[in-house]
Design a protein around this motif. Sequence first.
Motif, short mmCIF file in Angstrom:
data_model
loop_
_atom_site.label_atom_id
_atom_site.label_comp_id
_atom_site.label_asym_id
_atom_site.label_seq_id
_atom_site.Cartn_x
_atom_site.Cartn_y
_atom_site.Cartn_z
N GLY A 120 1.10 -0.86 0.16
CA GLY A 120 -0.03 -0.15 0.07
C GLY A 120 1.08 1.32 -0.33
N LEU A 121 2.45 0.92 0.87
CA LEU A 121 2.47 2.15 0.75
C LEU A 121 3.47 2.35 -0.70
CD1 LEU A 121 4.52 2.42 4.05
CD2 LEU A 121 3.40 3.84 3.06
N ILE A 122 4.17 1.79 -1.08
CA ILE A 122 4.84 1.48 -2.23
C ILE A 122 4.60 1.34 -3.62
CG2 ILE A 122 7.06 0.77 -0.98
CD1 ILE A 122 7.13 -1.60 -2.51
N GLY A 123 3.07 1.44 -3.53
CA GLY A 123 2.45 2.08 -4.49
C GLY A 123 2.18 0.88 -5.63
N ASP A 124 2.11 -0.50 -5.23
CA ASP A 124 2.94 -1.38 -6.61
C ASP A 124 1.34 -1.84 -6.96
OD1 ASP A 124 5.09 -2.23 -6.50
OD2 ASP A 124 5.20 -4.10 -5.81
N ASP A 125 1.35 -1.45 -8.30
CA ASP A 125 0.57 -1.89 -9.90
C ASP A 125 -0.38 -3.36 -9.22
OD1 ASP A 125 -2.09 -1.73 -10.78
OD2 ASP A 125 -1.61 -0.55 -12.23
N ILE A 126 -0.76 -4.10 -8.19
CA ILE A 126 -1.14 -5.53 -8.06
C ILE A 126 -2.43 -5.60 -9.10
CG2 ILE A 126 -0.14 -5.60 -6.00
CD1 ILE A 126 -2.46 -6.35 -5.24
N ASP A 127 -2.69 -4.82 -9.61
CA ASP A 127 -3.94 -5.07 -10.35
C ASP A 127 -3.46 -5.08 -11.66
OD1 ASP A 127 -5.67 -4.81 -8.18
OD2 ASP A 127 -6.83 -2.99 -9.20
#
Lengths: 453, 456
Positions: free
Chosen positions: A131-138
Motif C-alpha cells: 500500500g505504501l510503495i504503490g505497486d500496481d498489483i491489479d
Amino acid sequence: MEKIGILEGREKQVYEKKGDSAAIDIKCETTSLSGSVSQRACVFCGSRVVLYPVADALHVVHGPIGCAAYTWDIRGAVSSGPELHRLSFSTDLKEMDVIYGGEKKLHQSLTELIAQYQPKAAFIYSTCIIGLIGDDIDAVCKKVSQETGIPVLPVHSEGFKGTKKDGYKAACDSLMKLVGTGSTEGIGKYSINILGEFNLAGEAWIIKKYYEEMGIEVVATMTGDGRVDDIRRSHGASLNIVQCSGSMVKLAKMMEEKYGIPYLRVSYFGIEDMSMALYDVAKHFSDNPAILDAAKKLVNREVSELYPRLQHFRQALEGKKAAIYVGGAFKAFSLIKALNSVGMSVVLAGSQTGNKDDYEGLKEMCEEGTVIVDDSNPVELSKFVLEKEADLLIGGVKERPIAYKLGIGFCDHNHERKIPLAGFVGMYNFILEVYNSVMSPVWQFAPRKGGLS
Amino acid sequence: MKTAKTATQNACKLCNPLGACLAFRGIEKCVPFLHGSQGCATYIRRYLISHFKEPIDIASSNFNEDTAVFGGSHNLKLGLKNVTQQYRPEVIGLATTCLSETIGDDVDMILKEYVNLFENGEPLPNGEPLPVMIHASTPSYQGSHIDGFHAAMKATVAKLAEEGPKKNLLNIFPNMVSPADLRHMKEILKDFNIPFVLLPDYSETLDGGPWAEYHRIPKGGTPVSTIKETGMASGSIEFSSVLNTEKSPAGYLEKTFAVPRYQMPMPIGIKQSDAFFGLLEKLSEKPLPEKYEDERRRLVDAYADGHKYIFEKKAIVYGEEDLVVAMAAFLREIGIVPVLCASGGKSGLLKKRLQELIPDLDEAGIKVRDGVDFVDIEDEAKVLKPDLLIGNSKGYTMSRKHNIPFIRIGFPIHDRFGGQRQLHLGYRGTQELFDRIVNTVIAEKQSSSPIGYTYM
Ligand code: SF4
Ligand code: SF4
C-alpha cells in the motif's frame, strides 16, 4: 489486588449491564487505540481467514516475509482434495524491492508458481508495505491472468487500511470476481450456497450433510473445503446461507444485487441456532413441504440423541460462569444460548469487531452484571474474568494463556480450533470441551483457589 | 517439473521484529512495543504464544491510513503514553516494522520530542519517571527474526551500558535459546561463582508460574541496573558463529568500553561444551565444578552406549544459522552425517563456520545451503533420503509426507508440548538431545520391524 483501570480513550468501549440503565452506547468499529495491546489482527488477516480454505487456489502474499510466515497452515480448515492452501507463498520483499517496487518480482513469482502448482486460480494479497510503495498489483494480476489463462485475483488487504472486517470485504470483492464465470447447467431449484463456513475441522461437511439430507443441493461452500469451479458457478443457486460472523454478508449482498439471490443469516452453533438454520432454509422452500418434513425429522433425531448425552454435563456445569471473547459478535449470541442450555451463565461478552446492533443484542440477551466489551486487551479481559469469577474463558489462541495463567478453564472457539464445534455433533463436542476444562482437578492448585503464586 | 524460485515457499525464517520482541521480553519490567500496524504485533504475539504458552503482551502504535501517509509521530507518542499508563513499565523496547521503516519515521527524533514534552511540563503518564526507551531498527526486508533478536540486544547495551572501573563480571549473550537453556546457564555461572549479566533472560518471563492476578509485566528478566554494568564487565561470552561485530552487542561493548569479546559457537556437544567450560575455568580461575565433570562423564558413557544405533545415519538439520552450526558439529562428533545443513538466514558465513568445525565437511559430502525455504529443503530431502530430520516444528509436514523421523529443536515448537523447557546447551543439554536422537532411531527400528522387539 491492585485496581486496574480502563485506558483513557477506551471507557466507551466497555459497558456493564446494571438495572435498566441507560441505553447501551458502545463505541465500536473504530481502529484500536495506539499503545493498547489489542487482540485484533489486521485487514490482511481478515482476507486471509476468509479465502484461506479455497484449497485449489494459489495464495500468494505480496510483501515481506512475516505476513506469510505467520499465516502458514495455522488454520484448521481442511480439504477433501487438493491442499494448496496449506502452503505459504510470499514474494519475501527485500530492501531493493521496497525501493524500486515489487511488481517485477511479483510477476516472476506468479509465473513460476503457477507453472509449478497448476492452480485453478490465484489470490494475491497485498500487505501494508505494498500500500505504501504503490505497486500496481491489479495490473500484474491482469497480465498474469492473460498469460496463464487462470483467474489471478488481487486482494486489497493492506493491513493498516482498516480492521479485520475490511479484510472480509476485500475477500468478498475478490470472490465476486469468480462468481458468475462458470456454467450453472444442471443446478436445480432447491439449491443453496453455504457462505462463511470455513470447514474448520470438517464443519462444512457436517452442515452440508444436513442440507443434503433435507433434499437440498449445495452448490458451493464458500469457502470451506472450497473449490474455484464451485465458486464460479455459485450464482446458479437459489439461496445463500450466510453463517455467523458476517464475514461474507457483503458477498451475499453483492450476489443478491447482481443475480437476485436472496440470503439468510444463520448460525450453526448450539441446538437452537442449528435447528433454526435448517428450518429457515426449509421455510424458504415452502413450496416443497418434503423439505420441511425432512428437516423436522433430522432435528428430531439429532436432538433426541444429543439431549440425554448433555445431561451428564449439565449436572456438573450448572451454575458455572463463562466469559466470552470472540472475533465476530454474532457468534457470541450462539455461545450464550449454548452455554445457557447447560445451565451456565455468561458474565462477560466481548468481540473484536462487533457493531452497535450486535452489542444492543448482547445487552438484551445477557443477565444483570454482564460486562460487554469491544476490542478488548489482556489487561481488561483478565480484570473482568477475575472480578466476575468466571470458571471458563472462550476465545482464541491469544486468550488461552491468559486463562491458564489465572487458573481458569478455556475453550478455543476461533479459526484455529481443531475439533468441529458446529452442528449437533459440534454442540456435543463443545460442551465436552467445556466440561473437560472447567471440571479438571488441576485448577485446585491455582492461586485464586489458594494455591501458591 | 520446474521449481519456482523467485518466491519464498514455506519460509524457514520469521520476521525481524519477532526476534526483537522475544529479546525485549528478557529485560526486567520491559514492554515490547511495535511501531507499525496492528496486525504485525498480533501475529507475532500469536506465534510466540504458541511456543511459550504464556501471555505475551506486545503493544502496537496501530497505524491507520493517515498514519501511513502523514507519519507515525503522533501515534507513537500517544501509544507510548498509553502503554506507560497501563503497564507501568520501566523499559519500553521499541522495534520498528517494515511499515514505519519504509515511511521513514525518524524514531529517535520522535522519542526525543516525546521526552521533551514532559521536560516542558506535561504531567508524566502515571506520575512516575518515564520508562527508558530502547529503540531497535528492525525492518524485515533487511533480515530475519534472528537479526531482530540481536539488533534489540545491541540497542539495549548501546542505550544502557555505562563506563566505569572494570569489575569482576561476565556478560553472557546466549543467543535465541530456550528458557530452560537460560536457566541452565545461570546455574552454571553460579556454580562457578562468577558474577554475571545474562542478556536477555526470559527464563522466567516466558516460563513462569501461575498468577493470582494478571501480571501486565511478568516478573523476571535482566534488570536495567545490571545491564548498565555490562560496560564495566571483564568480558563478554557470546554464543554465535555468524554474528558480525557490527551487529553484535558484545562487539559493541568491546569497541566502546574495551570489554573483551569471546565469541564461540553454542555449547552443544562435548567439544563445544568443553570449549565453553574451559573458557569459564580460565576467566574465573576456578576448576570445573565436580557436578559438570560428572555430567560430562555420563555423557561420554552414553555416547558409547548409544553409538551403534546412530553411526553414519544421515540427518538434515535446519534453523537459525548459529543453531545449525552447533548442531551439525555435535552430530558429526557422534557419528551422524548432517548431509544437509540449511538455514533461512543469510549471513554469508554459514559454510565457512561449518568448515571450521567440521574439517571433513566436503569429503563427507555435507551440503550447506543458506537463504533456503522448506520447499528447497524438501527437494534436497527427496534426493538425500535422510534418516533424521532435525529442526523446529515447521519440518513436520515434510517429515510426515516423506516418512522421515523427526526431532524437534529450537524455535518454534508449536506442535508439541514443552518447547520452552527443552534443553540444548552444555553437557546436560547435549545429553537430552543425544538420548532423544538415539531413541528416535530405536523407535523407528521398532516400528518398522515385523515383530517389534522389546528388549535391547
Ligand atoms: S514482515 Fe514486516 S510487515 Fe510483515 S509482519 Fe513482519 S514486521 Fe510486519
Ligand atoms: S504488515 Fe500489515 S498486512 Fe502484514 S501482518 Fe502487519 S499489519 Fe498485517
